[in-house]
Design a protein around this motif. Structure first.
Motif, short mmCIF file in Angstrom:
data_model
loop_
_atom_site.label_atom_id
_atom_site.label_comp_id
_atom_site.label_asym_id
_atom_site.label_seq_id
_atom_site.Cartn_x
_atom_site.Cartn_y
_atom_site.Cartn_z
N GLU A 6 19.05 18.75 -19.98
CA GLU A 6 19.87 19.84 -20.50
C GLU A 6 19.13 21.17 -20.44
O GLU A 6 17.98 21.27 -20.85
N GLY A 7 19.84 22.18 -19.89
CA GLY A 7 19.26 23.52 -19.86
C GLY A 7 18.26 23.75 -18.75
O GLY A 7 17.64 24.81 -18.67
N LEU A 8 18.07 22.76 -17.89
CA LEU A 8 17.09 22.91 -16.80
C LEU A 8 17.77 23.45 -15.55
O LEU A 8 18.89 23.08 -15.22
N GLU A 9 17.06 24.31 -14.85
CA GLU A 9 17.60 24.93 -13.63
C GLU A 9 17.28 24.03 -12.44
O GLU A 9 16.36 24.31 -11.68
N ILE A 10 18.02 22.96 -12.28
CA ILE A 10 17.78 22.07 -11.14
C ILE A 10 18.80 22.39 -10.06
O ILE A 10 20.00 22.22 -10.26
N PRO A 11 18.35 22.90 -8.92
CA PRO A 11 19.32 23.27 -7.88
C PRO A 11 20.01 22.06 -7.27
O PRO A 11 19.36 21.05 -6.96
N LEU A 12 21.32 22.15 -7.14
CA LEU A 12 22.09 21.09 -6.49
C LEU A 12 22.36 21.48 -5.04
O LEU A 12 22.60 22.65 -4.74
N TYR A 13 22.31 20.51 -4.16
CA TYR A 13 22.65 20.69 -2.74
C TYR A 13 23.68 19.64 -2.40
O TYR A 13 23.53 18.48 -2.80
N LEU A 14 24.71 20.01 -1.65
CA LEU A 14 25.65 18.99 -1.19
C LEU A 14 25.32 18.62 0.24
O LEU A 14 25.05 19.48 1.08
N LEU A 15 25.35 17.31 0.50
CA LEU A 15 25.03 16.79 1.83
C LEU A 15 26.29 16.25 2.45
O LEU A 15 27.14 15.71 1.74
#
Length: 339
Positions: A167-176
């Motif tokens: 929660e609250g973490l800036e984890i970048p998402l990438y779509l493959l």
């Protein structure tokens, strides 16, 4: 990020996709250790990220417990970004993924990427064993992405179900993706998009076009960002590279015939090993393979970058001998360092 102008490969980011392949005669442990060695090697060469992709029930790949391997790679490296290329979301509840990647980001802050795919990463029977009674519909993938984004958001702290840590973490998402579905979704959601052109070349240009066409800026991404995954086999000479490529061709033949086995050593010639139709099928499947000496690969890649305008090249290299694999990435990275 601005489009690459195709003139200078040095402007583009280079990354690695690793399937943690088992070479014939190697053990699972040796293969995992070689992956770490590769990650340390490409980190020293200035590569951007090192992704591991989720596969199940394959004798030739030991990347089934993807988050555990990502943690192992992150622990043995210092600066390179590590992540999934990708986590196959239909196999997992979004909450579990959020907790796992929240834990990774907590341990290795600012270095974790979460690439997401909607393929099973395996055969239908294994997919059923992974998912038990859950059947997936076309609506699940977009819904699961929203759920993940919610778990990672600060706003979720008041919810009944929370991802801790995560929660609250800036984890970048990438779509493959390997088709146009994820391209449109990534564009609409304002997420970076990675295309699997290393084995599914057909829809590459159309997918990139749709991604750009549908792109809407988001908190994570102000401008479109694209990655193309391609096969790279670089060696001192074109002849040696073509010889090394026969391991990949034999691996592809095993996929077509459904006789999968560990990555075989190279052979002098594929003649007699494949039928004409199989050869054509494999060449089509491996269309985006850059094989040759430094000069050959430089010319091929420059053309590819100009045609696709991608921001990043992610290289996968199925090379039997570990030293040859390290060398291939070294040759590739030398293209970045020229002025």
């Amino acid at each position: 990020m601005a489009h690459n102008n195709g003139e200078n490969i040095g402007d583009i980011k280079l990354s690695v996709l690793d399937l943690v392949p088992v070479a014939e005669g190697s053990t699972a442990l040796q293969s995992i250790r070689k992956s770490l060695e590769l990650a340390q090697h490409v980190e020293s060469l200035g590569f951007e990220r090192f992704w591991i992709s989720e596969h199940h029930n394959m004798e030739s790949l030991v990347s089934s417990a993807t988050p555990i391997l990502i943690g192992y790679i992150a622990q043995g490296t210092k600066t390179i970004r590590v992540g999934s290329g990708g986590i196959m979301l239909p196999n997992h509840a979004p909450l579990i993924v959020a907790e796992q990647f929240g834990t990774l980001e907590t341990l290795y802050p600012g270095r974790v990427d979460l690439g997401l795919g909607r393929a099973p990463g395996t055969d239908q029977l294994t997919a059923k064993a992974l998912r038990r009674d859950r059947t997936e519909t076309v609506h699940d993938f977009p819904r699961d992405i929203v759920a993940l984004q919610t778990y990672f958001s600060k706003e979720n702290s008041q919810a009944a179900v929370r991802a801790i840590p995560g929660e609250g973490l800036e984890i970048p998402l990438y779509l493959l993706g390997s088709s146009t579905f994820s391209a449109q979704l990534a564009g609409a959601k304002g997420l970076p998009y990675a295309f699997a052109s290393h084995f599914a070349p057909t829809h590459l240009h159309e997918a990139l076009r749709l991604y750009h066409q549908n792109f809407e800026a988001s908190q994570q991404c102000k401008a479109p960002y694209t990655i193309a995954c391609v096969n790279v086999i670089a060696a001192e000479t074109d002849e040696k590279a073509r010889y090394l490529e026969t391991s990949l061709q034999q691996l592809a033949l095993g996929i077509i015939r459904n006789t999968r086995r560990p990555l075989p050593p190279p052979v002098e010639s594929m003649d007699g090993l494949w039928l004409g139709m199989e050869k054509a099928q494999i060449q089509q499947m491996m269309h985006y393979s850059f094989v040759g000496s430094r000069e050959t690969i430089k010319a091929q890649l420059a053309d590819f970058i100009e045609a696709t305008r991608v921001n990043e090249i992610m290289a996968v290299s199925h090379i039997f001998d570990h030293k040859d694999r390290l060398k291939s990435y070294e040759i590739l990275s030398s293209l970045l360092r020229e002025e």
